[in-house]
Design a protein around this motif. Structure first.
Motif, PDB file in Angstrom:
ATOM      1  N   MET A  21      45.363  33.303  24.963  1.00 17.50           N
ATOM      2  CA  MET A  21      44.489  34.250  25.569  1.00 17.50           C
ATOM      3  C   MET A  21      44.708  34.909  26.849  1.00 17.50           C
ATOM      4  SD  MET A  21      41.474  35.710  24.692  1.00 17.50           S
ATOM      5  CE  MET A  21      40.728  34.785  23.505  1.00 17.50           C
ATOM      6  N   SER A  22      45.333  34.194  27.900  1.00 20.82           N
ATOM      7  CA  SER A  22      45.681  34.433  29.244  1.00 20.82           C
ATOM      8  C   SER A  22      46.725  35.522  28.899  1.00 20.82           C
ATOM      9  CB  SER A  22      46.377  33.472  29.895  1.00 20.82           C
ATOM     10  OG  SER A  22      45.200  32.472  30.325  1.00 20.82           O
ATOM     11  N   ALA A  23      47.824  35.702  27.986  1.00 18.34           N
ATOM     12  CA  ALA A  23      48.686  36.626  27.993  1.00 18.34           C
ATOM     13  C   ALA A  23      48.263  37.847  27.298  1.00 18.34           C
ATOM     14  CB  ALA A  23      49.945  35.958  26.959  1.00 18.34           C
ATOM     15  N   LEU A  24      47.311  37.538  26.349  1.00 21.33           N
ATOM     16  CA  LEU A  24      46.759  38.751  25.689  1.00 21.33           C
ATOM     17  C   LEU A  24      45.853  39.466  26.822  1.00 21.33           C
ATOM     18  CD1 LEU A  24      45.976  40.484  23.383  1.00 21.33           C
ATOM     19  CD2 LEU A  24      44.138  38.796  22.688  1.00 21.33           C
ATOM     20  N   PHE A  25      45.089  38.724  27.617  1.00 21.51           N
ATOM     21  CA  PHE A  25      44.292  39.259  28.579  1.00 21.51           C
ATOM     22  C   PHE A  25      44.909  40.170  29.622  1.00 21.51           C
ATOM     23  CE2 PHE A  25      41.185  39.485  31.968  1.00 21.51           C
ATOM     24  CZ  PHE A  25      39.872  39.866  31.284  1.00 21.51           C
ATOM     25  N   ALA A  26      46.145  39.671  30.019  1.00 20.89           N
ATOM     26  CA  ALA A  26      47.113  40.181  30.969  1.00 20.89           C
ATOM     27  C   ALA A  26      47.622  41.498  30.364  1.00 20.89           C
ATOM     28  CB  ALA A  26      48.275  39.486  31.405  1.00 20.89           C
ATOM     29  N   LYS A  27      48.027  41.603  29.151  1.00 21.36           N
ATOM     30  CA  LYS A  27      48.375  42.710  28.567  1.00 21.36           C
ATOM     31  C   LYS A  27      47.002  43.751  28.463  1.00 21.36           C
ATOM     32  CE  LYS A  27      52.374  41.038  26.189  1.00 21.36           C
ATOM     33  NZ  LYS A  27      53.483  42.077  26.726  1.00 21.36           N
ATOM     34  N   LEU A  28      46.049  43.370  28.125  1.00 19.72           N
ATOM     35  CA  LEU A  28      44.888  44.313  27.938  1.00 19.72           C
ATOM     36  C   LEU A  28      44.620  44.757  29.348  1.00 19.72           C
ATOM     37  CD1 LEU A  28      42.433  45.526  26.665  1.00 19.72           C
ATOM     38  CD2 LEU A  28      41.080  43.221  27.274  1.00 19.72           C
ATOM     39  N   HIS A  29      44.700  44.000  30.584  1.00 20.28           N
ATOM     40  CA  HIS A  29      44.573  44.628  31.815  1.00 20.28           C
ATOM     41  C   HIS A  29      45.675  45.614  32.248  1.00 20.28           C
ATOM     42  CE1 HIS A  29      44.153  44.624  36.089  1.00 20.28           C
ATOM     43  NE2 HIS A  29      45.125  44.250  36.289  1.00 20.28           N
ATOM     44  N   LEU A  35      45.762  53.121  31.199  1.00 19.86           N
ATOM     45  CA  LEU A  35      44.888  54.165  30.610  1.00 19.86           C
ATOM     46  C   LEU A  35      44.060  54.827  31.855  1.00 19.86           C
ATOM     47  CD1 LEU A  35      44.242  55.372  27.964  1.00 19.86           C
ATOM     48  CD2 LEU A  35      42.614  53.495  27.513  1.00 19.86           C
ATOM     49  N   GLY A  36      43.667  54.033  32.840  1.00 17.25           N
ATOM     50  CA  GLY A  36      42.715  54.646  33.853  1.00 17.25           C
ATOM     51  C   GLY A  36      41.406  54.694  33.101  1.00 17.25           C
ATOM     52  N   SER A  37      41.006  53.807  32.103  1.00 23.96           N
ATOM     53  CA  SER A  37      39.524  53.755  31.780  1.00 23.96           C
ATOM     54  C   SER A  37      38.672  52.992  32.390  1.00 23.96           C
ATOM     55  CB  SER A  37      39.865  53.056  30.151  1.00 23.96           C
ATOM     56  OG  SER A  37      38.499  53.285  29.641  1.00 23.96           O
ATOM     57  N   THR A  38      37.518  53.371  32.623  1.00 21.17           N
ATOM     58  CA  THR A  38      36.328  52.659  33.053  1.00 21.17           C
ATOM     59  C   THR A  38      35.219  52.545  31.991  1.00 21.17           C
ATOM     60  OG1 THR A  38      35.265  54.664  33.953  1.00 21.17           O
ATOM     61  CG2 THR A  38      36.715  53.355  35.453  1.00 21.17           C
ATOM     62  N   ALA A  39      35.625  52.975  30.510  1.00 26.11           N
ATOM     63  CA  ALA A  39      34.610  53.064  29.391  1.00 26.11           C
ATOM     64  C   ALA A  39      34.730  51.709  28.427  1.00 26.11           C
ATOM     65  CB  ALA A  39      34.513  54.272  29.093  1.00 26.11           C
ATOM     66  N   ILE A  40      35.597  50.984  28.666  1.00 28.98           N
ATOM     67  CA  ILE A  40      35.961  49.634  27.797  1.00 28.98           C
ATOM     68  C   ILE A  40      35.511  48.400  28.417  1.00 28.98           C
ATOM     69  CG2 ILE A  40      37.874  48.443  26.462  1.00 28.98           C
ATOM     70  CD1 ILE A  40      39.142  51.251  26.371  1.00 28.98           C
ATOM     71  N   GLY A  41      34.457  47.682  27.899  1.00 29.77           N
ATOM     72  CA  GLY A  41      34.158  46.568  28.290  1.00 29.77           C
ATOM     73  C   GLY A  41      34.847  45.455  27.344  1.00 29.77           C
ATOM     74  N   ILE A  42      34.760  44.027  27.587  1.00 27.92           N
ATOM     75  CA  ILE A  42      35.053  43.058  26.822  1.00 27.92           C
ATOM     76  C   ILE A  42      34.135  41.855  26.704  1.00 27.92           C
ATOM     77  CG2 ILE A  42      37.445  43.305  27.341  1.00 27.92           C
ATOM     78  CD1 ILE A  42      36.681  40.482  29.082  1.00 27.92           C
ATOM     79  N   SER A  43      34.234  41.106  25.664  1.00 29.75           N
ATOM     80  CA  SER A  43      33.456  39.872  25.315  1.00 29.75           C
ATOM     81  C   SER A  43      34.330  38.787  24.744  1.00 29.75           C
ATOM     82  CB  SER A  43      32.257  40.148  24.692  1.00 29.75           C
ATOM     83  OG  SER A  43      32.366  40.529  23.424  1.00 29.75           O
ATOM     84  N   PHE A  44      33.705  37.600  24.660  1.00 26.41           N
ATOM     85  CA  PHE A  44      34.282  36.534  24.018  1.00 26.41           C
ATOM     86  C   PHE A  44      33.302  35.828  23.026  1.00 26.41           C
ATOM     87  CE2 PHE A  44      36.561  36.969  28.255  1.00 26.41           C
ATOM     88  CZ  PHE A  44      37.771  37.007  27.864  1.00 26.41           C
ATOM     89  N   PRO A  45      33.221  36.493  21.941  1.00 24.14           N
ATOM     90  CA  PRO A  45      32.050  35.987  21.055  1.00 24.14           C
ATOM     91  C   PRO A  45      32.074  34.460  20.621  1.00 24.14           C
ATOM     92  CG  PRO A  45      33.723  37.436  19.743  1.00 24.14           C
ATOM     93  CD  PRO A  45      33.892  37.648  21.346  1.00 24.14           C
ATOM     94  N   ASP A  46      33.316  33.857  20.698  1.00 26.02           N
ATOM     95  CA  ASP A  46      33.517  32.525  20.166  1.00 26.02           C
ATOM     96  C   ASP A  46      33.446  31.731  21.398  1.00 26.02           C
ATOM     97  OD1 ASP A  46      33.946  33.264  17.655  1.00 26.02           O
ATOM     98  OD2 ASP A  46      36.105  33.402  17.953  1.00 26.02           O
ATOM     99  N   GLY A  47      33.209  32.139  22.556  1.00 23.80           N
ATOM    100  CA  GLY A  47      33.279  31.151  23.974  1.00 23.80           C
ATOM    101  C   GLY A  47      31.928  30.785  24.238  1.00 23.80           C
ATOM    102  N   ASP A  48      32.010  29.981  25.347  1.00 23.69           N
ATOM    103  CA  ASP A  48      30.779  29.436  25.983  1.00 23.69           C
ATOM    104  C   ASP A  48      30.618  29.689  27.484  1.00 23.69           C
ATOM    105  OD1 ASP A  48      31.785  27.086  26.983  1.00 23.69           O
ATOM    106  OD2 ASP A  48      31.724  26.115  25.268  1.00 23.69           O
ATOM    107  N   PHE A 173      33.078  49.825  33.847  1.00 27.52           N
ATOM    108  CA  PHE A 173      34.000  48.647  33.643  1.00 27.52           C
ATOM    109  C   PHE A 173      35.169  48.737  34.506  1.00 27.52           C
ATOM    110  CE2 PHE A 173      31.090  48.845  29.862  1.00 27.52           C
ATOM    111  CZ  PHE A 173      30.770  47.574  29.973  1.00 27.52           C
ATOM    112  N   ASN A 174      35.777  47.621  35.109  1.00 27.07           N
ATOM    113  CA  ASN A 174      36.730  47.543  35.960  1.00 27.07           C
ATOM    114  C   ASN A 174      38.082  47.330  34.745  1.00 27.07           C
ATOM    115  OD1 ASN A 174      37.000  44.863  35.318  1.00 27.07           O
ATOM    116  ND2 ASN A 174      36.177  44.234  37.277  1.00 27.07           N
ATOM    117  N   ALA A 175      39.410  47.213  35.692  1.00 27.46           N
ATOM    118  CA  ALA A 175      40.333  47.259  34.562  1.00 27.46           C
ATOM    119  C   ALA A 175      40.663  45.988  33.935  1.00 27.46           C
ATOM    120  CB  ALA A 175      41.571  47.409  35.594  1.00 27.46           C
TER     121      ALA A 175
END
Length: 187
Positions: A21-29, A35-48, A173-175
């Motif tokens: 998850m850390s590796a995936l998140f780093a790549k997404l970041h 991309l310079g996008s501020t229009a994409i948000g994230i969530s973790f539907p299985d987390g708590d 949304f931030n990067a």
């Protein structure tokens, strides 16, 4: 925020889910920065929110065009064997909403001392007296381990999930795909 896309981690005998998850998140970041996008948000539907981790899924939220533009990039390179990419889908009409934001925690007393020496002109002994070893703050929030691209130092990105809301809140949304004002659909 009318579409979403799930990225599900596949089991791997060599790597823990938290590492993947850390590796995936780093790549997404990096992909969001590129991309310079501020229009994409994230969530973790299985987390708590009790600090027990984020689960196996990273969900991306945005317009169909914004998500397509992100997927057109090469940011998933090296992760495709570890991730099952879902289909772009419409957010359910009855979805609630939630804000996910970054929380910065000053948890390292040594770093706090270095900062005090630099900012306040203290000697090392004065800084040690002012900031004892147990002065670092702690939190039970879940986090992702990342490495700064600029300094190369490792850090923890703590993420707080706000309360569920009936109505969406607009914003940017931030990067990291996090926001202090905008909400993402939660379902």
């Amino acid at each position: 925020m009318d579409h979403y896309l799930d990225l599900k981690l596949l089991p791997d005998p060599e790597f823990a889910a938290t590492q993947l998850m850390s590796a995936l998140f780093a790549k997404l970041h990096r992909g969001l920065v590129e991309l310079g996008s501020t229009a994409i948000g994230i969530s973790f539907p299985d987390g708590d929110s009790a600090g027990h981790g984020f689960g196996q899924r990273l969900r991306l939220h945005g317009s169909a065009a914004a998500l397509d533009q992100l997927l057109a990039g090469n940011w998933l390179k090296g992760m495709r064997d570890h991730v099952q990419l879902g289909e772009l889908a419409v957010v359910p009409a009855n979805a609630q909403h939630r804000r996910l934001r970054r929380v910065q925690v000053d948890s390292n007393p040594e770093r706090l001392r270095r900062r005090a020496i630099k900012r306040h002109g203290l000697t090392e002994e004065q800084a040690r007296q002012r900031i004892p070893d147990h002065a670092g703050k702690t939190t039970a929030l879940p986090f992702i381990d990342l490495r700064s691209q600029s300094s190369g130092q490792r850090f923890r990105l703590f993420i707080a999930q706000g309360p569920l809301q009936t109505n969406p809140q607009p914003g940017t949304f931030n990067a990291y795909g996090l926001s202090h004002e905008a909400t993402v659909p939660w379902f």
